[in-house]
Design an enzyme around this catalytic site. Structure first.
Site, PDB file in Angstrom:
ATOM      1  N   GLU A   1      18.851 -12.352  -3.957  1.00  0.00           N
ATOM      2  CA  GLU A   1      19.364 -13.303  -4.685  1.00  0.00           C
ATOM      3  C   GLU A   1      20.313 -12.338  -5.230  1.00  0.00           C
ATOM      4  O   GLU A   1      21.770 -13.069  -5.092  1.00  0.00           O
ATOM      5  CB  GLU A   1      18.772 -14.290  -5.634  1.00  0.00           C
TER       6      GLU A   1
ATOM      7  N   GLU B   1       8.451 -16.410  -2.575  1.00  0.00           N
ATOM      8  CA  GLU B   1       8.882 -17.430  -3.783  1.00  0.00           C
ATOM      9  C   GLU B   1       7.839 -18.000  -3.361  1.00  0.00           C
ATOM     10  O   GLU B   1       6.916 -18.342  -4.053  1.00  0.00           O
ATOM     11  CB  GLU B   1      10.087 -17.950  -4.523  1.00  0.00           C
TER      12      GLU B   1
ATOM     13  N   ALA C   1      12.598 -10.690  -8.952  1.00  0.00           N
ATOM     14  CA  ALA C   1      11.810 -11.518 -10.301  1.00  0.00           C
ATOM     15  C   ALA C   1      10.827 -10.573 -11.313  1.00  0.00           C
ATOM     16  O   ALA C   1       9.759 -10.711 -10.305  1.00  0.00           O
ATOM     17  CB  ALA C   1      12.040 -12.769 -10.832  1.00  0.00           C
TER      18      ALA C   1
END
Length: 258
Positions: free
Chosen positions: A112, A132, A65
């Site tokens: 993901e 993460e 992300a």
């Protein structure tokens, strides 16, 4: 259908959606995910398309992300905008077949996103990870849930708690990816696999996809019951009649997706 952050190409009844933020290793931001959602909508609406391939560049499927977009957000920001849920999950709800073609880095949200597809095919250079934890947070787009269901608790804990990457060989050995292909002509080779899917009855592939996904959401007894009901319903389709007739007559079936 070509957009800025997601490029599309149609090859007969296959659509290839290519993540296109090379300056950021295809980091996933809201604009990109909104565009990808639109591509999935168009794929489902187009009756001529039977399989979608999601891919990135040779260097990165998606490196995660977009941290620069996330960094200033507060709890209230992400809660009110329904961050991730609003647009990321669209491909996981797609009823038609989807394949993730992963080359290079598939990290964090990239891993993901790939797991939201029906199955993953990796190039020899693919690397997977959920790093993460290094940012002081956890995976948030299904990394603790889909990953654990796919590869088991120990491997999932290992990846999520250490943030380490695994290569394509390890990913295949534990079932995260279905197969590994050469880096050379990678996407073209995945297209050939997609054609194998697209050549089947779309009715049958959609129902089969629904059955397999159900296995992760219910008990064995209820899953088998669900499978049986959909299997029985296939006996009402024209494609069932054509497929079995073609087998008996020793010819290739001509499915009409009915």
């Amino acid at each position: 259908m070509t957009e800025k952050n997601v490029l599309t190409e149609i090859r007969e009844d296959i659509i290839i959606a290519t993540l296109n933020r090379p300056e950021a290793l295809n980091a996933l931001n809201d604009d990109l995910m909104d565009e990808l959602s639109k591509v999935v909508d168009q794929y489902e609406e187009n009756t001529n398309l039977k399989c979608l391939i999601l891919t990135g560049s040779e260097k990165a499927f998606a490196a995660g992300a977009d941290i620069k977009q996330m960094q200033p957000k507060s709890y209230m920001d992400v809660y009110k905008e329904d961050f991730i849920t609003r647009n990321w999950e669209r491909i996981s709800r797609c009823r038609k077949p989807t394949i993730a073609a992963v080359s290079g880095y598939a990290l964090g949200g990239g891993c993901e996103l790939a797991m939201m597809c029906d199955f993953m095919i990796a190039s020899e250079s693919a690397k997977f990870g959920q790093p993460e934890i290094n940012l002081g947070v956890s995976p948030g787009a299904g990394g603790t849930q889909r990953l654990t269901r796919f590869i088991g608790k120990s491997k999932s804990m290992d990846m999520c708690l250490t943030g380490r990457m695994m290569d394509a060989k390890e990913a295949e050995s534990i079932g995260l990816v279905s197969r590994i292909l050469s880096n050379d002509n990678f996407v073209d080779d995945v297209v050939e696999i997609a054609k194998e899917v697209a050549n089947k009855s779309l009715v049958a592939t959609m129902m089969t996809k629904e059955m397999v996904n159900r296995a992760y959401e219910t008990t064995l007894a209820e899953g088998v019951r669900f499978e049986r009901r959909l299997f029985h319903s296939m006996f009402a389709t024209k494609d069932k009649a054509e497929g079995m007739a073609a087998f008996v007559e020793k010819r290739k079936p001509k499915f009409k997706d009915e």
